[in-house]
Design a protein around this motif. Sequence first.
Motif, PDB file in Angstrom:
ATOM      1  N   SER A 101       0.827  -1.209   0.000  1.00 36.03           N
ATOM      2  CA  SER A 101       0.000   0.000   0.000  1.00 36.03           C
ATOM      3  C   SER A 101       0.859   1.256   0.000  1.00 36.03           C
ATOM      4  N   THR A 105       0.843   4.360  -2.728  1.00 37.13           N
ATOM      5  CA  THR A 105       0.741   5.781  -2.376  1.00 37.13           C
ATOM      6  C   THR A 105       1.944   6.574  -2.876  1.00 37.13           C
ATOM      7  N   TYR A 108       1.326   7.262  -6.487  1.00 37.45           N
ATOM      8  CA  TYR A 108       0.374   8.350  -6.688  1.00 37.45           C
ATOM      9  C   TYR A 108       1.008   9.715  -6.441  1.00 37.45           C
ATOM     10  N   CYS A 115      -1.495  13.347  -6.658  1.00 38.79           N
ATOM     11  CA  CYS A 115      -2.604  12.413  -6.498  1.00 38.79           C
ATOM     12  C   CYS A 115      -3.871  13.076  -7.011  1.00 38.79           C
ATOM     13  N   CYS A 121      -6.324  10.969  -0.930  1.00 42.87           N
ATOM     14  CA  CYS A 121      -4.898  10.639  -0.848  1.00 42.87           C
ATOM     15  C   CYS A 121      -4.367  10.769   0.566  1.00 42.87           C
ATOM     16  N   PHE A 124      -5.391   7.728   2.378  1.00 40.22           N
ATOM     17  CA  PHE A 124      -4.550   6.593   2.000  1.00 40.22           C
ATOM     18  C   PHE A 124      -3.235   6.622   2.774  1.00 40.22           C
ATOM     19  N   GLN A 125      -2.614   7.796   2.836  1.00 42.35           N
ATOM     20  CA  GLN A 125      -1.348   7.931   3.556  1.00 42.35           C
ATOM     21  C   GLN A 125      -1.517   7.662   5.051  1.00 42.35           C
TER      22      GLN A 125
END
Length: 152
Positions: A101, A105, A108, A115, A121, A124-125
Motif C-alpha cells: 500500500s 501511495t 500516486y 494524487c 490521498c 490513503f497515507q
Amino acid sequence: MKDFAGTPGTLTGLFLRMAQCFFAAGAIASMVTSKGFFNVTAFCYLIASMALQVIWSFGLAFFDAYFLAKKKSFHNHVLLSLFVVGDWCTGLLSLAAAASSAGVTVLYFHDLGSCSFGEECTKFQLSVAFAFLSWISMFISSLIMFWIWAAG
C-alpha cells in the motif's frame, strides 16, 4: 520462565496487543472512509490484513487481560508455540500489506506528479502510516514471544 516486559499476562504485553489492535483499526477506518480504495488491490489487501490483525490482537489482548486479572503468569508451551506462529504469520501479512500500500501511495504522490483523488490521498497515507505502526508493535511483540518460546 521469568516474566519480563511484554510477556503474556503482563501490563506491557496487554499494552502492545491493544496498540496493535488500535493501529490496525485506525488503518481500516481511514481506508474505508475513502471512496476509491476498492479500485486498488493493495488497498483491499491492506483492509483484509488489518482485519485479521485486529481479530488476532484483540484475542490475545483478552488472554493478557484474563491472566492479569487472575494474577497468573502464562507459561503453557503448546499455546505459546501457537501464539508465536500466529504472531509471525500475521506480522508478515501486515508488513506485506503495509509495504504494498505504501508503494501505491508513493506511486500516486511522487511518480505520477500528484494524487488525482484529492482528499482521499491523505486518507490513503494515514491508513498506511497506521498499518506500519501496527506492524511495529506487532514486530516487538512477536520478537518477545519468540524469545520466550526459544528460552522455554
